[in-house]
Design a protein around this motif. Structure first.
Motif, PDB file in Angstrom:
ATOM      1  N   SER A   1      52.004  56.505 -13.126  1.00 22.52           N
ATOM      2  CA  SER A   1      51.344  57.793 -12.933  1.00 22.52           C
ATOM      3  C   SER A   1      49.985  57.768 -13.626  1.00 22.52           C
ATOM      4  O   SER A   1      49.886  57.456 -14.806  1.00 22.52           O
ATOM      5  N   SER A   2      48.944  58.106 -12.881  1.00 20.17           N
ATOM      6  CA  SER A   2      47.602  58.112 -13.467  1.00 20.17           C
ATOM      7  C   SER A   2      47.453  59.195 -14.522  1.00 20.17           C
ATOM      8  O   SER A   2      46.582  59.119 -15.388  1.00 20.17           O
ATOM      9  N   LEU A   3      48.332  60.202 -14.432  1.00 23.72           N
ATOM     10  CA  LEU A   3      48.312  61.257 -15.451  1.00 23.72           C
ATOM     11  C   LEU A   3      48.670  60.662 -16.821  1.00 23.72           C
ATOM     12  O   LEU A   3      48.104  61.039 -17.847  1.00 23.72           O
ATOM     13  N   LEU A   4      49.603  59.702 -16.794  1.00 22.22           N
ATOM     14  CA  LEU A   4      49.995  59.010 -18.024  1.00 22.22           C
ATOM     15  C   LEU A   4      48.813  58.186 -18.559  1.00 22.22           C
ATOM     16  O   LEU A   4      48.538  58.170 -19.755  1.00 22.22           O
ATOM     17  N   LEU A   5      48.103  57.522 -17.623  1.00 26.70           N
ATOM     18  CA  LEU A   5      46.947  56.716 -18.029  1.00 26.70           C
ATOM     19  C   LEU A   5      45.859  57.622 -18.604  1.00 26.70           C
ATOM     20  O   LEU A   5      45.184  57.261 -19.575  1.00 26.70           O
ATOM     21  N   LEU A   6      45.696  58.808 -18.011  1.00 23.71           N
ATOM     22  CA  LEU A   6      44.682  59.746 -18.500  1.00 23.71           C
ATOM     23  C   LEU A   6      44.989  60.163 -19.938  1.00 23.71           C
ATOM     24  O   LEU A   6      44.098  60.237 -20.788  1.00 23.71           O
ATOM     25  N   LYS A   7      46.275  60.387 -20.205  1.00 26.98           N
ATOM     26  CA  LYS A   7      46.654  60.744 -21.585  1.00 26.98           C
ATOM     27  C   LYS A   7      46.330  59.591 -22.541  1.00 26.98           C
ATOM     28  O   LYS A   7      45.875  59.809 -23.654  1.00 26.98           O
ATOM     29  N   ARG A   8      46.549  58.370 -22.072  1.00 31.07           N
ATOM     30  CA  ARG A   8      46.234  57.199 -22.919  1.00 31.07           C
ATOM     31  C   ARG A   8      44.729  57.085 -23.165  1.00 31.07           C
ATOM     32  O   ARG A   8      44.296  56.752 -24.267  1.00 31.07           O
ATOM     33  N   VAL A   9      43.940  57.325 -22.123  1.00 31.52           N
ATOM     34  CA  VAL A   9      42.480  57.281 -22.281  1.00 31.52           C
ATOM     35  C   VAL A   9      42.049  58.349 -23.287  1.00 31.52           C
ATOM     36  O   VAL A   9      41.213  58.105 -24.164  1.00 31.52           O
TER      37      VAL A   9
ATOM     38  N   LYS B   1      49.927  61.059   5.085  1.00 26.83           N
ATOM     39  CA  LYS B   1      49.502  59.783   4.510  1.00 26.83           C
ATOM     40  C   LYS B   1      49.339  59.903   2.996  1.00 26.83           C
ATOM     41  O   LYS B   1      49.305  61.009   2.454  1.00 26.83           O
ATOM     42  N   GLY B   2      49.169  58.757   2.357  1.00 25.84           N
ATOM     43  CA  GLY B   2      48.901  58.751   0.921  1.00 25.84           C
ATOM     44  C   GLY B   2      47.906  57.665   0.583  1.00 25.84           C
ATOM     45  O   GLY B   2      47.490  56.886   1.450  1.00 25.84           O
ATOM     46  N   LEU B   3      47.482  57.604  -0.679  1.00 22.60           N
ATOM     47  CA  LEU B   3      46.458  56.630  -1.073  1.00 22.60           C
ATOM     48  C   LEU B   3      47.111  55.330  -1.520  1.00 22.60           C
ATOM     49  O   LEU B   3      48.136  55.330  -2.214  1.00 22.60           O
ATOM     50  N   LEU B   4      46.491  54.235  -1.125  1.00 20.40           N
ATOM     51  CA  LEU B   4      47.002  52.902  -1.417  1.00 20.40           C
ATOM     52  C   LEU B   4      46.389  52.387  -2.708  1.00 20.40           C
ATOM     53  O   LEU B   4      45.180  52.487  -2.915  1.00 20.40           O
ATOM     54  N   GLY B   5      47.247  51.826  -3.561  1.00 19.83           N
ATOM     55  CA  GLY B   5      46.719  51.269  -4.805  1.00 19.83           C
ATOM     56  C   GLY B   5      47.825  50.694  -5.655  1.00 19.83           C
ATOM     57  O   GLY B   5      49.009  50.874  -5.358  1.00 19.83           O
ATOM     58  N   HIS B   6      47.448  50.010  -6.713  1.00 20.45           N
ATOM     59  CA  HIS B   6      48.408  49.365  -7.611  1.00 20.45           C
ATOM     60  C   HIS B   6      49.186  50.423  -8.402  1.00 20.45           C
ATOM     61  O   HIS B   6      50.391  50.345  -8.561  1.00 20.45           O
ATOM     62  N   SER B   7      48.455  51.439  -8.873  1.00 24.11           N
ATOM     63  CA  SER B   7      49.100  52.553  -9.569  1.00 24.11           C
ATOM     64  C   SER B   7      49.486  53.592  -8.509  1.00 24.11           C
ATOM     65  O   SER B   7      49.677  53.251  -7.350  1.00 24.11           O
ATOM     66  N   ASP B   8      49.546  54.864  -8.909  1.00 25.67           N
ATOM     67  CA  ASP B   8      49.805  55.905  -7.905  1.00 25.67           C
ATOM     68  C   ASP B   8      48.546  56.204  -7.080  1.00 25.67           C
ATOM     69  O   ASP B   8      48.560  57.067  -6.222  1.00 25.67           O
ATOM     70  N   ALA B   9      47.448  55.488  -7.371  1.00 25.29           N
ATOM     71  CA  ALA B   9      46.190  55.564  -6.602  1.00 25.29           C
ATOM     72  C   ALA B   9      45.567  56.971  -6.616  1.00 25.29           C
ATOM     73  O   ALA B   9      44.948  57.395  -5.644  1.00 25.29           O
ATOM     74  N   ASP B  10      45.738  57.676  -7.728  1.00 24.33           N
ATOM     75  CA  ASP B  10      45.153  59.013  -7.870  1.00 24.33           C
ATOM     76  C   ASP B  10      43.631  58.867  -8.059  1.00 24.33           C
ATOM     77  O   ASP B  10      43.119  58.725  -9.178  1.00 24.33           O
ATOM     78  N   VAL B  11      42.934  58.892  -6.943  1.00 23.85           N
ATOM     79  CA  VAL B  11      41.511  58.591  -6.929  1.00 23.85           C
ATOM     80  C   VAL B  11      40.700  59.552  -7.823  1.00 23.85           C
ATOM     81  O   VAL B  11      39.723  59.141  -8.469  1.00 23.85           O
ATOM     82  N   ALA B  12      41.146  60.814  -7.888  1.00 25.12           N
ATOM     83  CA  ALA B  12      40.412  61.812  -8.674  1.00 25.12           C
ATOM     84  C   ALA B  12      40.522  61.506 -10.171  1.00 25.12           C
ATOM     85  O   ALA B  12      39.528  61.551 -10.906  1.00 25.12           O
TER      86      ALA B  12
ATOM     87  N   PHE C   1      43.437  49.003 -17.923  1.00 20.72           N
ATOM     88  CA  PHE C   1      44.725  48.980 -17.208  1.00 20.72           C
ATOM     89  C   PHE C   1      44.592  48.061 -15.991  1.00 20.72           C
ATOM     90  O   PHE C   1      44.487  48.533 -14.865  1.00 20.72           O
ATOM     91  N   PRO C   2      44.599  46.735 -16.197  1.00 21.68           N
ATOM     92  CA  PRO C   2      44.336  45.805 -15.088  1.00 21.68           C
ATOM     93  C   PRO C   2      45.364  45.925 -13.957  1.00 21.68           C
ATOM     94  O   PRO C   2      46.558  46.108 -14.232  1.00 21.68           O
ATOM     95  N   ASP C   3      44.881  45.837 -12.710  1.00 21.93           N
ATOM     96  CA  ASP C   3      45.794  45.997 -11.573  1.00 21.93           C
ATOM     97  C   ASP C   3      46.576  44.716 -11.286  1.00 21.93           C
ATOM     98  O   ASP C   3      47.265  44.605 -10.288  1.00 21.93           O
ATOM     99  N   THR C   4      46.442  43.730 -12.209  1.00 19.64           N
ATOM    100  CA  THR C   4      47.258  42.527 -12.101  1.00 19.64           C
ATOM    101  C   THR C   4      48.502  42.657 -12.984  1.00 19.64           C
ATOM    102  O   THR C   4      49.380  41.798 -12.959  1.00 19.64           O
ATOM    103  N   SER C   5      48.560  43.743 -13.773  1.00 13.46           N
ATOM    104  CA  SER C   5      49.662  43.900 -14.724  1.00 13.46           C
ATOM    105  C   SER C   5      50.823  44.653 -14.077  1.00 13.46           C
ATOM    106  O   SER C   5      50.634  45.719 -13.479  1.00 13.46           O
TER     107      SER C   5
END
Ligand code: MG
Length: 376
Positions: free
Chosen positions: A291-299, A248-259, A280-284
């Motif tokens: 990839s949440s890794l990309l978002l982490l770099k942005r943060v 299974k995997g995690l459900l979400g708008h992005s890759d859903a990397d919960v950690a 990073f709105p989940d309506t966009s």
């Protein structure tokens, strides 16, 4: 053999565009004058604060709970100091005179100046001049380069034997921008003590910004984040940017990397910069499957642009299945690389809930993260 402080705050805030004394301005929530007075409390028997009498209620409010005697300011700085000196008790042997517009003074500096003054009669904190210094005529044409080896910029507090300072004020009548100058005019030797480059004087509005930056520097800020995502079929399971083999995997708008979501909320929280959803709105569409890794770099870039640097991170992932032990090192490395910090400052832990709750039933995975962020 007591020591007293005279703190001068009788000037107006006109150069700063303020109607009232610039020393009343708050710096990170604390009035500048309170910061300027506090380091003297532990060293001095008493503090005499020279102010414009009409501002006394404002100063009383700013210094609530502190033991301070007020003296009225005079027409000139010299008169203000003399008004303060009149209130010194008989028992006073040493005087420290400080400018109320230097709120970053420290107890260390106060003690250093006092020690040097007690050994020599008079001492002032000073800094070497590192810039090349020129002397010019009134048209702006340089006349010569001054030897900077023997040039110093002088700060306060300035420390004096009370008897010598009293005599100097009786003997000298010229204009003086500091008390050392009065001593010099009267022929008393004044020694230099090591100053503190952080001990800046509030003169213009920009100095307030600078003082707040200096005060905030090096102070750590803590952040905490938490997130949950549902486990479903036909999704990849990505934790801390690492692909984990699982049915299974995690459900979400992005890759859903919960950690990483918990980690990003912790980082944003430490800096009071809102939360992940706001950035990073989940309506966009832009963030669909991102990839949440990309978002982490942005943060991390956002933090850097505000002068914040992540120091360490501690992440806990709560999952009944799959077993994550074999992936811990890869997850730590992934987070460390994205944050640009050493792996020894990144912790990733996994735990179960003993089959209790939604994580225990395998319906979802939760993660929490704590971080420390340094303001550089
Ligand atoms: Mg999330």
């Amino acid at each position: 053999m007591s020591t007293w402080a005279i703190i001068v705050a009788a000037g107006s805030g006109t150069r700063m565009g303020a109607a009232q004394s610039k020393t009343l301005v708050p710096l990170l929530g604390v009035p500048a004058i309170r910061r300027a007075c506090e380091p003297f409390s532990a060293v001095c028997e008493g503090i005499i604060l020279v102010i414009r009498p009409q501002e006394q209620p404002l100063f009383e409010e700013a210094l609530r709970g502190m033991n301070v005697t007020f003296a009225p300011g005079g027409e000139t700085r010299r008169q203000s100091v003399e008004n303060g000196m009149r209130l010194l008790p008989e028992t006073c042997r040493w005087v420290l005179i400080h400018d109320g517009a230097r709120p970053l003074v420290t107890e260390t500096l106060v003690k250093r100046v006092l020690e040097k003054a007690q050994a020599s009669g008079a001492a002032v904190p000073a800094l070497c001049v590192f810039d090349t210094v020129k002397q010019a005529d009134e048209t702006g044409r340089i006349l010569k380069t001054v030897d900077r080896q023997r040039l110093f910029t002088v700060q306060t507090p300035q420390g004096f034997s009370k008897d010598a300072l009293t005599e100097a004020y009786l003997l000298s009548f010229g204009a003086a921008t500091d008390d050392a100058a009065v001593m010099e005019q009267a022929g008393f030797p004044v020694l230099i003590a090591q100053g503190d480059p952080r001990n800046i004087k509030l003169t213009t509005a920009e100095d307030i910004t600078m003082a707040e930056k200096l005060l905030a520097q090096g102070f750590p800020r803590i952040g905490f984040g938490f997130d949950v995502h549902r486990l479903v079929e036909e999704r990849r399971l990505i934790l801390c940017g690492v692909d984990i083999p699982y049915e299974k995997g995690l459900l979400g708008h992005s890759d859903a990397d919960v950690a990483l979501h918990a980690l990003m909320d912790a980082l944003l929280g430490a800096c009071a910069l809102g939360d992940l959803g706001a950035h990073f709105p989940d309506t966009s569409q832009e963030y669909l499957g991102v990839s949440s890794l990309l978002l982490l770099k942005r943060v991390n870039e956002l933090l850097a642009s505000r002068g914040f640097i992540p120091y360490n991170a501690d992440i806990t992932i709560v999952a009944q299945q799959p077993k994550l032990a074999a992936h811990i090192m890869a997850m730590r490395q992934s987070v460390a690389s994205a944050l640009g910090i050493d792996i020894s400052f990144v912790s990733v832990k996994a735990t179960t809930t003993e089959r209790l709750g939604f994580e225990g039933r395998g319906e979802g995975i939760s993660a929490s993260a704590a971080v420390l962020v340094i303001q550089g």
